[in-house]
Scaffold this motif. Structure first.
Motif, PDB file in Angstrom:
ATOM      1  N   ALA A 231       1.012  -1.111  -0.004  1.00  0.00           N
ATOM      2  CA  ALA A 231       0.024   0.070   0.001  1.00  0.00           C
ATOM      3  C   ALA A 231       1.016   1.019  -0.053  1.00  0.00           C
ATOM      4  O   ALA A 231       1.826   1.431   0.824  1.00  0.00           O
ATOM      5  N   ALA A 232       0.723   2.141  -0.955  1.00  0.00           N
ATOM      6  CA  ALA A 232       1.401   3.460  -0.949  1.00  0.00           C
ATOM      7  C   ALA A 232       0.774   4.369   0.168  1.00  0.00           C
ATOM      8  O   ALA A 232      -0.439   4.506   0.471  1.00  0.00           O
ATOM      9  N   ASN A 233       1.908   4.984   1.053  1.00  0.00           N
ATOM     10  CA  ASN A 233       1.472   5.962   2.086  1.00  0.00           C
ATOM     11  C   ASN A 233       1.504   7.240   1.180  1.00  0.00           C
ATOM     12  O   ASN A 233       2.436   8.125   0.970  1.00  0.00           O
ATOM     13  N   LEU A 234       0.198   7.881   1.015  1.00  0.00           N
ATOM     14  CA  LEU A 234       0.429   9.033   0.402  1.00  0.00           C
ATOM     15  C   LEU A 234       0.358  10.407   1.072  1.00  0.00           C
ATOM     16  O   LEU A 234       0.502  11.296   0.577  1.00  0.00           O
ATOM     17  N   SER A 235       0.735  10.021   2.294  1.00  0.00           N
ATOM     18  CA  SER A 235       1.220  11.291   3.181  1.00  0.00           C
ATOM     19  C   SER A 235       2.739  11.815   3.084  1.00  0.00           C
ATOM     20  O   SER A 235       3.261  12.753   3.245  1.00  0.00           O
ATOM     21  N   LEU A 236       3.365  10.534   2.701  1.00  0.00           N
ATOM     22  CA  LEU A 236       4.883  10.694   2.306  1.00  0.00           C
ATOM     23  C   LEU A 236       5.131  10.533   1.004  1.00  0.00           C
ATOM     24  O   LEU A 236       6.355  11.156   0.492  1.00  0.00           O
ATOM     25  N   MET A 237       4.446   9.947   0.076  1.00  0.00           N
ATOM     26  CA  MET A 237       4.664   9.613  -1.162  1.00  0.00           C
ATOM     27  C   MET A 237       3.941  10.553  -2.077  1.00  0.00           C
ATOM     28  O   MET A 237       2.916  11.049  -1.820  1.00  0.00           O
ATOM     29  N   TYR A 238       4.786  10.779  -3.310  1.00  0.00           N
ATOM     30  CA  TYR A 238       3.942  11.715  -4.416  1.00  0.00           C
ATOM     31  C   TYR A 238       3.879  13.201  -3.706  1.00  0.00           C
ATOM     32  O   TYR A 238       2.842  13.671  -4.272  1.00  0.00           O
ATOM     33  N   THR A 239       4.669  13.431  -2.823  1.00  0.00           N
ATOM     34  CA  THR A 239       4.493  14.705  -2.240  1.00  0.00           C
ATOM     35  C   THR A 239       4.725  16.040  -3.279  1.00  0.00           C
ATOM     36  O   THR A 239       4.548  17.165  -2.999  1.00  0.00           O
ATOM     37  N   GLU A 240       5.309  15.672  -4.686  1.00  0.00           N
ATOM     38  CA  GLU A 240       5.578  16.718  -5.432  1.00  0.00           C
ATOM     39  C   GLU A 240       3.667  17.291  -6.170  1.00  0.00           C
ATOM     40  O   GLU A 240       3.756  18.225  -6.852  1.00  0.00           O
ATOM     41  N   LEU A 241       2.882  16.104  -5.771  1.00  0.00           N
ATOM     42  CA  LEU A 241       1.516  16.649  -6.224  1.00  0.00           C
ATOM     43  C   LEU A 241       0.455  16.848  -4.855  1.00  0.00           C
ATOM     44  O   LEU A 241       0.966  16.600  -3.998  1.00  0.00           O
ATOM     45  N   SER A 242      -0.518  17.686  -5.044  1.00  0.00           N
ATOM     46  CA  SER A 242      -1.436  17.955  -4.023  1.00  0.00           C
ATOM     47  C   SER A 242      -2.049  16.467  -3.741  1.00  0.00           C
ATOM     48  O   SER A 242      -1.924  15.363  -4.406  1.00  0.00           O
ATOM     49  N   LEU A 243      -2.510  16.345  -2.352  1.00  0.00           N
ATOM     50  CA  LEU A 243      -3.018  15.244  -1.757  1.00  0.00           C
ATOM     51  C   LEU A 243      -4.052  14.336  -2.572  1.00  0.00           C
ATOM     52  O   LEU A 243      -3.886  13.307  -2.991  1.00  0.00           O
ATOM     53  N   LEU A 244      -4.845  15.241  -3.287  1.00  0.00           N
ATOM     54  CA  LEU A 244      -6.133  14.577  -3.989  1.00  0.00           C
ATOM     55  C   LEU A 244      -5.372  14.041  -5.078  1.00  0.00           C
ATOM     56  O   LEU A 244      -6.370  13.264  -5.986  1.00  0.00           O
TER      57      LEU A 244
ATOM     58  N   ALA B 151      -1.811   9.112  -9.394  1.00  0.00           N
ATOM     59  CA  ALA B 151      -0.395   8.674  -9.327  1.00  0.00           C
ATOM     60  C   ALA B 151      -0.002   7.131  -8.678  1.00  0.00           C
ATOM     61  O   ALA B 151       0.523   6.487  -9.436  1.00  0.00           O
ATOM     62  N   ALA B 152      -0.771   6.769  -7.822  1.00  0.00           N
ATOM     63  CA  ALA B 152      -0.222   5.660  -6.835  1.00  0.00           C
ATOM     64  C   ALA B 152      -0.936   4.749  -7.931  1.00  0.00           C
ATOM     65  O   ALA B 152      -0.379   3.457  -7.994  1.00  0.00           O
ATOM     66  N   ALA B 153      -2.058   4.708  -8.453  1.00  0.00           N
ATOM     67  CA  ALA B 153      -2.985   3.635  -9.161  1.00  0.00           C
ATOM     68  C   ALA B 153      -1.982   3.599 -10.478  1.00  0.00           C
ATOM     69  O   ALA B 153      -1.855   2.559 -10.928  1.00  0.00           O
TER      70      ALA B 153
ATOM     71  N   ALA C 135      13.614   9.359  -1.970  1.00  0.00           N
ATOM     72  CA  ALA C 135      15.008   9.963  -2.161  1.00  0.00           C
ATOM     73  C   ALA C 135      14.852  11.071  -3.286  1.00  0.00           C
ATOM     74  O   ALA C 135      15.476  12.170  -3.167  1.00  0.00           O
ATOM     75  N   ALA C 136      14.261  10.706  -4.092  1.00  0.00           N
ATOM     76  CA  ALA C 136      13.831  11.598  -5.415  1.00  0.00           C
ATOM     77  C   ALA C 136      12.316  11.435  -5.639  1.00  0.00           C
ATOM     78  O   ALA C 136      11.489  11.722  -4.827  1.00  0.00           O
ATOM     79  N   GLY C 137      11.881  11.281  -6.959  1.00  0.00           N
ATOM     80  CA  GLY C 137      10.452  11.308  -7.427  1.00  0.00           C
ATOM     81  C   GLY C 137       9.950   9.883  -6.783  1.00  0.00           C
ATOM     82  O   GLY C 137      10.911   9.055  -6.770  1.00  0.00           O
ATOM     83  N   THR C 138       8.955   9.774  -6.437  1.00  0.00           N
ATOM     84  CA  THR C 138       8.318   8.618  -5.947  1.00  0.00           C
ATOM     85  C   THR C 138       8.412   7.450  -7.062  1.00  0.00           C
ATOM     86  O   THR C 138       8.934   6.408  -6.808  1.00  0.00           O
ATOM     87  N   SER C 139       7.984   7.976  -8.203  1.00  0.00           N
ATOM     88  CA  SER C 139       7.895   6.673  -9.195  1.00  0.00           C
ATOM     89  C   SER C 139       9.087   6.009  -9.703  1.00  0.00           C
ATOM     90  O   SER C 139       9.467   4.934  -9.880  1.00  0.00           O
ATOM     91  N   GLN C 140      10.084   7.148  -9.727  1.00  0.00           N
ATOM     92  CA  GLN C 140      11.639   6.877 -10.103  1.00  0.00           C
ATOM     93  C   GLN C 140      12.119   5.829  -9.127  1.00  0.00           C
ATOM     94  O   GLN C 140      12.860   5.060  -9.458  1.00  0.00           O
TER      95      GLN C 140
END
Length: 273
Positions: free
Chosen positions: A5-18, A23-25, A255-260
């Motif tokens: 499960a992706a933690n959306l509070s720490l991952m993809y923070t370059e995006l707004s939460l919603l 991005a996770a999907a 450490a960098a972008g989430t997807s990378q």
């Protein structure tokens, strides 16, 4: 292998939460977890979950606050939970009820309740009965909604004076509370920093059925699991061999972008649920 499960509070923070749900999907996640969703209308979150085929599997109860506005920002303002905080029982109950409102609307099966820090000049052991009573009450309320209440041992470097640090102490609280839906969130990052012997801890506690959720991150910097001193392929194999059927939360700061940074998941085939 375990399901992630992706933690959306720490991952993809370059995006707004919603926007993080989509991005996770796109990266293949089918479940997510959140720390504190209280700044958002739960109906907005529900739409993002449904539109992206995601399940919310864990959220935190508010770290403090007596009204929704305060609850939304309590962690940022320094609050660290209430279960072991003397004289704040009503505030604790208000937070649990708000968490349950979100959990019911979002069909989230588990709520992590934060214990809080030990006040200066107070002995940790003197707070145990208070914490047990609060957790027993929370578990009773959550049980009526079909939810589990989770507690998480947390390291003292990241959260100084936090009440709950060790796996054995968490299980002692479960023994005292005697609530079937009160369980442990076992974060391997925190466990390594406090106790080490992760393989031994997994072997000891997973067979009990009391560990309802696991989280992973690299040690010591809390980046991707393949960065640092832990060998996660071995640990994930151990989790699988022990028959753990819950989710493994990716609660790390990329450490960098989430997807990378998701290369550590290559070759790992999560179970289909």
């Amino acid at each position: 292998m375990p399901q992630f499960a992706a933690n959306l509070s720490l991952m993809y923070t370059e995006l707004s939460l919603l926007d993080r749900f989509a991005a996770a999907a796109r990266d293949g996640f089918r479940a997510v977890e959140l720390h504190f969703p209280y700044a958002f209308d739960p109906r907005e979150i529900a739409v993002r979950l449904q539109d992206n085929g995601l399940q919310l599997v864990l959220l935190n109860a508010p770290a403090g606050g007596t009204d929704p506005a305060d609850m939304a920002h309590a962690w940022a303002q320094g609050a660290r939970g209430l279960a072991a905080q003397p004289g704040r029982e009503e505030e604790f109950r208000a937070g649990v009820l708000e968490a349950l409102r979100y959990a019911e609307l979002l069909r989230c099966p588990a709520i992590h309740v934060l214990c809080g820090t030990v006040p200066p000049g107070v002995e940790r052991e003197s707070l145990k009965d208070l914490c047990v009573g609060n957790l027993r009450w929370a578990a009773d309320q959550a049980g009526r909604a079909g939810c589990d209440i989770l507690i998480e041992p947390t390291n003292l470097r990241d959260v100084p004076r936090y009440f709950l640090n060790r796996q054995d102490h968490a299980h002692e609280l479960l023994d005292a509370a005697q609530a079937n839906n009160l369980k442990v969130l076992m974060d391997l990052y925190h466990c390594q920093l406090v106790e080490g012997d992760l393989h031994g801890k997994l072997q000891r506690y997973l067979p009990t059925g009391r560990v309802a959720h696991i989280q992973v991150a690299g040690v010591p910097a809390r980046h991707e699991p393949d960065r640092g001193e832990l060998h996660y392929p071995f640990l994930l194999d151990t989790i699988d061999a022990l028959g753990y059927s819950g989710w493994v939360g990716c609660e790390y700061s990329p450490a960098a972008g989430t997807s990378q940074g998701l290369g550590w998941m290559k070759g790992v085939t999560p179970r289909v649920v």
